[in-house]
Design a protein around this motif. Structure first.
Motif, PDB file in Angstrom:
ATOM      1  N   LYS A  54      49.569  42.846  46.603  1.00  0.00           N
ATOM      2  CA  LYS A  54      49.003  41.191  46.532  1.00  0.00           C
ATOM      3  C   LYS A  54      47.878  42.232  47.554  1.00  0.00           C
ATOM      4  O   LYS A  54      47.055  41.319  47.574  1.00  0.00           O
ATOM      5  CB  LYS A  54      50.304  41.164  47.731  1.00  0.00           C
ATOM      6  N   LEU A  55      47.241  43.224  48.012  1.00  0.00           N
ATOM      7  CA  LEU A  55      46.206  43.705  49.062  1.00  0.00           C
ATOM      8  C   LEU A  55      44.977  44.243  47.963  1.00  0.00           C
ATOM      9  O   LEU A  55      45.541  45.009  47.943  1.00  0.00           O
ATOM     10  CB  LEU A  55      46.878  43.637  50.381  1.00  0.00           C
ATOM     11  N   PRO A  56      44.421  43.182  47.550  1.00  0.00           N
ATOM     12  CA  PRO A  56      42.772  44.175  47.325  1.00  0.00           C
ATOM     13  C   PRO A  56      42.351  45.389  47.975  1.00  0.00           C
ATOM     14  O   PRO A  56      42.287  45.214  49.690  1.00  0.00           O
ATOM     15  CB  PRO A  56      42.361  42.633  46.822  1.00  0.00           C
TER      16      PRO A  56
ATOM     17  N   ILE B 147      42.975  42.193  61.745  1.00  0.00           N
ATOM     18  CA  ILE B 147      41.737  41.682  61.691  1.00  0.00           C
ATOM     19  C   ILE B 147      41.279  41.421  60.901  1.00  0.00           C
ATOM     20  O   ILE B 147      40.301  40.791  61.164  1.00  0.00           O
ATOM     21  CB  ILE B 147      41.167  42.041  63.440  1.00  0.00           C
ATOM     22  N   ALA B 148      40.389  42.798  60.028  1.00  0.00           N
ATOM     23  CA  ALA B 148      39.339  41.980  58.663  1.00  0.00           C
ATOM     24  C   ALA B 148      39.914  41.018  58.205  1.00  0.00           C
ATOM     25  O   ALA B 148      38.489  40.347  57.656  1.00  0.00           O
ATOM     26  CB  ALA B 148      39.450  43.437  57.849  1.00  0.00           C
ATOM     27  N   ILE B 149      41.094  41.057  57.937  1.00  0.00           N
ATOM     28  CA  ILE B 149      41.632  39.696  56.455  1.00  0.00           C
ATOM     29  C   ILE B 149      41.559  38.199  57.276  1.00  0.00           C
ATOM     30  O   ILE B 149      41.787  37.467  56.891  1.00  0.00           O
ATOM     31  CB  ILE B 149      42.921  39.852  55.948  1.00  0.00           C
TER      32      ILE B 149
ATOM     33  N   GLU C 198      46.463  32.284  53.063  1.00  0.00           N
ATOM     34  CA  GLU C 198      44.838  31.489  53.387  1.00  0.00           C
ATOM     35  C   GLU C 198      43.959  32.667  52.704  1.00  0.00           C
ATOM     36  O   GLU C 198      43.349  31.855  51.665  1.00  0.00           O
ATOM     37  CB  GLU C 198      44.793  30.759  54.416  1.00  0.00           C
ATOM     38  N   TYR C 199      44.508  33.647  52.809  1.00  0.00           N
ATOM     39  CA  TYR C 199      43.309  35.327  52.978  1.00  0.00           C
ATOM     40  C   TYR C 199      43.290  35.332  51.019  1.00  0.00           C
ATOM     41  O   TYR C 199      42.402  36.133  50.081  1.00  0.00           O
ATOM     42  CB  TYR C 199      43.914  36.221  53.656  1.00  0.00           C
ATOM     43  N   LEU C 200      44.604  35.463  50.299  1.00  0.00           N
ATOM     44  CA  LEU C 200      45.441  35.726  49.482  1.00  0.00           C
ATOM     45  C   LEU C 200      44.970  34.428  48.236  1.00  0.00           C
ATOM     46  O   LEU C 200      44.394  35.242  47.586  1.00  0.00           O
ATOM     47  CB  LEU C 200      46.708  35.911  49.569  1.00  0.00           C
ATOM     48  N   LYS C 201      44.601  33.590  48.671  1.00  0.00           N
ATOM     49  CA  LYS C 201      44.246  32.212  47.909  1.00  0.00           C
ATOM     50  C   LYS C 201      42.508  32.447  47.855  1.00  0.00           C
ATOM     51  O   LYS C 201      42.388  32.694  46.670  1.00  0.00           O
ATOM     52  CB  LYS C 201      44.566  31.078  48.796  1.00  0.00           C
ATOM     53  N   SER C 202      42.331  32.697  48.278  1.00  0.00           N
ATOM     54  CA  SER C 202      40.659  33.434  48.171  1.00  0.00           C
ATOM     55  C   SER C 202      40.444  34.412  47.534  1.00  0.00           C
ATOM     56  O   SER C 202      39.239  35.156  47.226  1.00  0.00           O
ATOM     57  CB  SER C 202      39.945  32.897  49.070  1.00  0.00           C
ATOM     58  N   HIS C 203      41.097  35.620  47.676  1.00  0.00           N
ATOM     59  CA  HIS C 203      40.913  36.956  47.383  1.00  0.00           C
ATOM     60  C   HIS C 203      42.401  37.453  46.714  1.00  0.00           C
ATOM     61  O   HIS C 203      42.561  38.496  46.861  1.00  0.00           O
ATOM     62  CB  HIS C 203      40.922  38.096  49.133  1.00  0.00           C
TER      63      HIS C 203
END
Length: 471
Positions: A275-277, A304-306, A337-342
């Motif tokens: 799931k994580l690019p 922390i970065a995401i 929320e991060y995954l929605k935009s990335h």
């Protein structure tokens, strides 16, 4: 079947249900006028006045009409607010990918896809147009409320059902629990009538009873209590839509989770589930880094970065502090929320979307952050024609491409090119950004892959360097 990357959130169906019994939706402006002889009249009216069910018209409910399999699936999908908002598909899904008897162009196609992707238990040979029986709908509803309503397992008091011999043995457990939950009642003579077609009125009554049961049996939450590893894994898989996904991570299921161990588990799950690019991480200074297990440090820096976690004002992380359910939920929500935009970028051989095309062009040309005003549908698939036009327009609007004299070449399939794109394509050919095929065609309507688009974008960079003003 192609691989599916599931990224979705499932709303717990314990308070508000939103569903319709048919394909159309109407505002609940008045009570139904055809319920006078229906025993569950008050329940159906209550559902309608709450905006939960609607009829075939604003006034009519058609209570005795039989329900189809497709309508039953739609009920469950709507009841639990299941969706595909965060699902990343390798290819556009079709209902027939999951149910061979489905019609991909039907009104119910999206409901079937949504149910399947959200792991609703349905038979693969489901016939959407077939009538739905009482035992089938009851079984599906009970399995759904137990899964999505997070009901604890119970040992039901076994009730004697007079027509048990007519019942599908696979449904008997669900039906016994439905009786215990108060979702259904047997007739005066102790029968369930399992093979009878379920009516809209009976289905609505079961939904109403299920809602009432869920309202009265919500699992008590303890947001300030430390999470166990089992609870942490459940929270992560449910929030990220990975229920029933085989995530193999060695961990003591009864251990209390710390901020460190939960963050590691979350990031590791994201990575193993693809799931994580890929992201570039600039490590930050963590004041209590010496307290962090070195095997967990990479995951914490990634979190922390995401933006999944934040350091305390004094720069510490408190890695060994036990994590509460409330804090863990907040971190998992931040990841969603991060995954929605990335979103994970498309595979090399997959057709590029317009959003991905713009991102590829701006990054390759060094225009990230530049305001490029070009109207384009962000979700559309890009063709060789549209990508080339977007690339050349971006070069021109950004001032990277000066005016050049173009000698038009003969394109054998020029009649297939949108006249608004022809100038950009001729310019791209003149600058050797794109080439015609050996037979002189361009294949303008062919969807462009990430590999081909990357090559064209790189050709554009070289073409700009080779221009007289840039030598």
């Amino acid at each position: 079947m192609e691989k599916i990357f599931k990224m979705m959130t499932l709303s717990a169906a314990t308070a508000v249900f939103s569903l319709t019994l048919v394909g159309q939706s109407f505002a609940a402006t008045s009570s139904f006028t055809d319920l006078d002889k229906v025993a569950a009249k008050d329940k159906i009216i209550a559902l309608q006045q709450s905006g939960i069910v609607s009829g075939i018209t604003p006034e009519l409910f058609a209570p005795q009409a039989a329900m189809s399999e497709a309508q039953g699936v739609q009920l469950i999908v709507n009841a639990f607010k299941l969706n595909l908002d965060l699902v990343r598909f390798v290819k556009e899904p079709k209902a027939t990918d999951y149910f061979v008897k489905a019609n991909n162009d039907s009104w119910y196609a999206n409901a079937l896809i949504t149910a399947a992707v959200n792991n609703v238990e349905l038979p693969k040979d489901l016939d959407p147009n077939a009538s739905l029986t009482r035992e089938q709908f009851t079984h599906q509803l009970i399995r759904a409320i137990e899964a999505f309503g997070k009901l604890p397992l119970i040992n039901p008091v076994v009730v004697d059902i007079s027509d048990m011999d007519q019942m599908n043995v696979e449904y008997s457990g669900s039906i016994q629990r439905a009786i215990n939950y108060g979702v259904i009642k047997l007739s005066a003579d102790g029968k369930m009538n399992p093979k009878a077609e379920i009516t809209r009125a009976d289905a609505a009554e079961e939904i109403y009873n299920a809602i009432e049961y869920l309202k009265a049996h919500q699992a008590p939450s303890a947001p300030a209590e430390a999470l166990t590893a089992t609870e942490g894994m459940k929270l992560i898989t449910e929030t990220l839509g990975l229920v029933n996904t085989d995530i193999k991570i060695k961990i003591d299921p009864n251990s209390k989770m710390t901020r460190e161990s939960f963050t590691y588990l979350l990031i590791h799950t994201l990575q193993t589930s693809e799931k994580l690019p890929m992201i570039k991480i600039n490590p930050v200074d963590i004041k209590d880094n010496d307290q962090i297990d070195i095997l967990n440090s990479g995951a914490i820096q990634t979190a922390i970065a995401i933006g999944a976690v934040q350091l305390n004002p004094d720069g510490t992380f408190d890695p060994k502090a036990e994590i509460t359910s409330a804090d863990a939920t907040e971190i998992a929500t931040n990841v969603v929320e991060y995954l929605k935009s990335h979103q994970v970028p498309s595979a090399p051989a997959e057709a590029l979307t317009a959003t991905e095309g713009v991102k590829l062009i701006t990054e390759t040309l060094g225009l990230v952050g530049t305001d490029i005003n070009i109207k384009i549908d962000p979700n559309s698939k890009m063709t060789r024609e549209s990508f080339t036009n977007l690339l050349v327009q971006t070069l021109q609007t950004s001032g990277k491409l000066p005016m050049i004299k173009v000698a038009p070449v003969d394109i054998k399939d020029n009649d297939q090119i949108d006249i608004l794109h022809s100038g950009s394509i001729q310019t791209a050919i003149a600058l050797h950004i794109v080439k015609l095929n050996p037979d002189g065609t361009f294949n303008p309507k062919t969807e462009i892959t990430r590999v081909d688009a990357t090559e064209i974008a790189k050709n554009a960079v070289e073409a700009i360097k080779a221009l007289p003003n840039n030598k």
